[in-house]
Design an enzyme around this catalytic site. Sequence first.
Site, mmCIF file in Angstrom:
data_model
loop_
_atom_site.group_PDB
_atom_site.id
_atom_site.type_symbol
_atom_site.label_atom_id
_atom_site.label_comp_id
_atom_site.label_asym_id
_atom_site.label_seq_id
_atom_site.Cartn_x
_atom_site.Cartn_y
_atom_site.Cartn_z
ATOM 1 N N ARG A 187 0.351 -6.126 11.485
ATOM 2 C CA ARG A 187 0.017 -5.095 12.482
ATOM 3 C C ARG A 187 -0.352 -5.704 13.842
ATOM 4 N NH1 ARG A 187 -4.493 -0.361 11.635
ATOM 5 N NH2 ARG A 187 -3.047 0.326 10.015
ATOM 6 N N SER B 74 -10.891 -6.349 9.710
ATOM 7 C CA SER B 74 -12.125 -5.849 9.104
ATOM 8 C C SER B 74 -12.805 -7.010 8.410
ATOM 9 C CB SER B 74 -11.840 -4.762 8.059
ATOM 10 O OG SER B 74 -11.484 -3.551 8.640
ATOM 11 N N ARG C 134 1.502 1.659 10.147
ATOM 12 C CA ARG C 134 1.180 2.024 8.762
ATOM 13 C C ARG C 134 2.441 1.902 7.925
ATOM 14 N NH1 ARG C 134 -3.731 4.844 7.330
ATOM 15 N NH2 ARG C 134 -4.541 5.573 9.314
ATOM 16 N N GLU D 283 -7.423 -0.630 14.760
ATOM 17 C CA GLU D 283 -7.974 -1.697 13.922
ATOM 18 C C GLU D 283 -6.964 -2.817 13.681
ATOM 19 O OE1 GLU D 283 -8.657 -2.530 9.255
ATOM 20 O OE2 GLU D 283 -9.033 -0.466 9.911
ATOM 21 N N ARG E 247 0.843 -1.198 0.000
ATOM 22 C CA ARG E 247 0.000 0.000 0.000
ATOM 23 C C ARG E 247 0.878 1.248 0.000
ATOM 24 N NH1 ARG E 247 -4.917 -1.775 4.179
ATOM 25 N NH2 ARG E 247 -5.392 -3.723 3.072
#
Length: 420
Positions: free
Chosen positions: A385, A348, A273, A345, A258
């Site tokens: 993460r 998801s 991130r 988070e 990403r």
Amino acid sequence: MIDLRFLRDNPDAVRASQRARGEDPALVDALLEADVARRAAVATADNLRAEHKAMGKLIGKASKDERSALLAQAQEMSVKVKEAEVAQHAADADMDAAHRAISNVVQDGAPAGGEADFVVLETVGKPTEFDFEPKDHLDLSESLGLIDMERGAKVSGARFYFMTGYGALLQLGLLQLAAQKAVANGFTMMIPPVLVRPEIMAGTGFLGQHASEVYRLAEEDLYLVGTSEVPLAGYHSDEILDLSDGPKRYAGWSSCFRREAGSYGKDTRGIIRVHQFDKVEMFVFTTPEQADAEHQRLLGWERDMLAAVEVPYRVIDVAAGDLGSSAARKFDCEAWVPTQQTYRELTSTSNCTTFQARRLSVRYRDENGKPQIAATLNGTLATTRWIVAILENNQQADGSVRVPAALVPFVGTEVLTPPK
């Protein structure tokens, strides 16, 4: 793409969905107009083709004297047919662009609002408290020899890293545990390609509002995936599935990439991130009628995995304005991060209804044997993460970190201590 029949019958519901997302409801009217224009163009082209075909039959039966005039008319008609077909192709393109501009219809019950308007559905465990000053995950990782950010930046640039020693074993163990749980719950394990064609990336909805997040290899016209959801969604593109025995469930283990565009200055410390990480992602093809129940099952499997790594977490119902374009409903599991005194988070799970499958032409046969559009769902089962929450919540006063019992067989030790 959304169901055009639903749009025609329920335009106000689609407008309301657009408003709930914070997106333009006028796009609904643009699509309705494009739909009418396309159908008119198709009808015109079809009628002209039929007339041209009928004229051909007349020519075959005509006398020698009549044939010359009919041939001239047929030539004029042929020009009109070509012009109508050009107009039809243009209307098709306008229709497709207008169709792709509208996000999935938000499911009833999803909270309205933006990123901060989620609803907490449940909190599991209490926020971890210490009788000492806790270290953040990067300080712990560096002292324990688990992550090397400095050399990651030297080799690849900012937001890259090396997982080293027990850090590498911890990540591999986490993903292997996720893989074992996925297989035990009926998923087929997959290691998919991480480069995909534009039509696959677009089909999953990642070239819309998320296009700035995606890495593209221009010379090959391929995209690096940010989640194995993308190749798994494309796995059955242009196919008709047999779902008579229930959903088709896949779990993809892949590296993910990403760009993190627009996030500069946010979460730049450590591995919260980053540009590259590993993940095990669940992906399901099912019938629209079974999608809601499957969504709850995916959430349940995520919760089971979080329990295994022994971190406090909460489950949230994500607000409409924070949904990706493909999702009609999304639940996140957020783990407590002690040094940030907040939840972050980790997983998801999204119900994408028929939105992705319609773009990718993934269908199944109903009980009458008629092809119907399938529903797709996805959910995170483990990712790099997670190590942030595992380290911070399981740290001890002497700077060591207790390894959750479920991960000990993979890591090879019960406690991570500074290397000698």
